[in-house]
Design an enzyme around this catalytic site. Sequence first.
Site, short mmCIF file in Angstrom:
data_model
loop_
_atom_site.label_atom_id
_atom_site.label_comp_id
_atom_site.label_asym_id
_atom_site.label_seq_id
_atom_site.Cartn_x
_atom_site.Cartn_y
_atom_site.Cartn_z
N ASP A 50 39.06 38.95 47.31
CA ASP A 50 38.73 39.96 46.32
C ASP A 50 38.84 41.34 46.97
OD1 ASP A 50 37.72 40.73 43.71
OD2 ASP A 50 36.63 38.84 43.73
N ASP B 297 39.70 43.95 41.77
CA ASP B 297 38.60 44.13 40.82
C ASP B 297 38.85 45.34 39.93
OD1 ASP B 297 35.78 43.36 40.08
OD2 ASP B 297 35.37 45.39 40.78
N GLU C 4 42.51 42.25 37.87
CA GLU C 4 41.53 42.03 36.80
C GLU C 4 41.68 43.15 35.79
OE1 GLU C 4 36.73 41.49 36.08
OE2 GLU C 4 37.45 43.02 37.47
N HIS D 46 33.49 34.38 37.06
CA HIS D 46 32.09 34.66 37.44
C HIS D 46 31.41 35.65 36.50
CE1 HIS D 46 34.64 37.67 39.36
NE2 HIS D 46 33.61 38.48 39.32
#
Length: 534
Positions: free
Chosen positions: A99, A201, A264, A325
Amino acid sequence: MPDHVWWKRGVIYEIYARSFQDSNGDGVGDLAGIRQRLDYLAWLGVEAIWISPIYPSPMADFGYDISDYCAIDPLFGSLDDFDVLLEDAHRRGLKVVLDYVPNHTSDRHPWFAESRSSRDNPRRDWYIWKDPAPGGGPPNNWISNFGGSAWQFDEATGQYYYHAFLREQPDLNWRNPDVRAAMHEALRFWLRRGVDGFRVDVMWHLAKSAAFLDDPVNPAYAEGAPDNQRILQVNSTDQPEVHAFVHGIRSVIDEFEDRVLIGEIYLPVERLVAYYGDNLGGAHLPFNFQLIHATWSAPALGRLIEEYEAAIPEGGWPNWVLGNHDQSRIASRVGAAQARVAAMLLLTLRGTPTIYYGDEIGMTDVPVSGEDIRDPWSLNEPGIGVGRDPQRTPMQWSARPFAGFSRGRPWLPLGRDFQTANVETLREDPQSILNLYRNLCALRTEWKALRVGAMKMHRAEGDLLIFERAVDDERLLVCLNLGAEARQAELPAGLGRWRALLSTVSARNAGNNVEFEDTVQLHPDEGLVAVLTA
């Protein structure tokens, strides 16, 4: 990119590091724990693992507030632990994706300490600072994704800094070339160690309106909804400059061979696909979250699949996810029976699928309340159902104490069903959802049509979703019954005979060599993959 590259052919598996496997009994998952479970992941048949942030962090947002991009938080282990994990994963043929959180740092990051120290500090412009509005108060109406104003006043310097999430997560100023250079170098640190790629992210947040225009008020906002839905984030996110920033990140990735960039991006399809970039110089895989938010019906799924396929630019590669998540688990959204059908859909659609840890054993959202709540969003906006703790609970490995996850009390509560819904138990049941996932992964390996074949929708009406995957002389048919009653499916006429390869229900399986031609009777909640034989 050729069809045989790993991130096209294989399955990605998301690991929320805190909840996967604890090796030292402190109740929190760690790198050594992930390493202990590599054989399981290889057995399952995935191609790559994506690990949530493991960098040093005060843990205000459980690792998404980073204080050092080039180290490992002691909670998870050390750089040596990471290197051993990476080596062991590669030895098993598993890729490792990390990530990457470029939009914001922790307020404890040394960069931010310098930035807030004075208005003339060289790193002042590394973050987004603005004077108060003419009448006082925040510079504009932007709202934090975790509730409240996205602006935090700093008494020492008399200005506000911007934070799209927690106030402990100040946003970096990606318009500053020094910021971009520093963040690119952080990528290279891990790429040189052998990391196979990054999931970025909140990629669409990297560029905000340079004029800091107010976001328009959302006319559809309803009381009781999350605070950030009061406005439409058209100025605080997804500005045209973002694509240059993404291209810069991709350029760093391309300095190294055979790496992947995943983004994302929670945007409508027509804006999502822009993140593939001009001449496909953006993200290899801009995450497609449509299945997470879809109405679970054949007509709705058929429409979104075809709309997404039509929107992908030439040369772009599709991808699909059922959960992550931040979202309620698929088994909680559609029920245990349809979770099996959803698994077949995910792993037979054209493109790269990502499995969220625990979905392969049918884990559901675990109620978390009172003193057990850990999610800062839930604590900021209590009582409106925005908490993400329920889908982040520990992986259920066995029926032993603490589900085999830890020797001590886990950081979040366990699911009440862990004594039956666990890897050890389900692995022994040939008809379990775990073995269904494994068999679907194996089917993708065996049949090229499922990895890289073209897709053709045959039917999306009533309870039936039927589509074909084909390449060269391979033709596979996927028939899904999204209802709780048996259905007779009319198939395209004149194609020949089909032989069942895999079903989601135990009453039918490949060993029975079931064949059919123009129709097939589907059991309630059945998904079926068949191959054209003649």
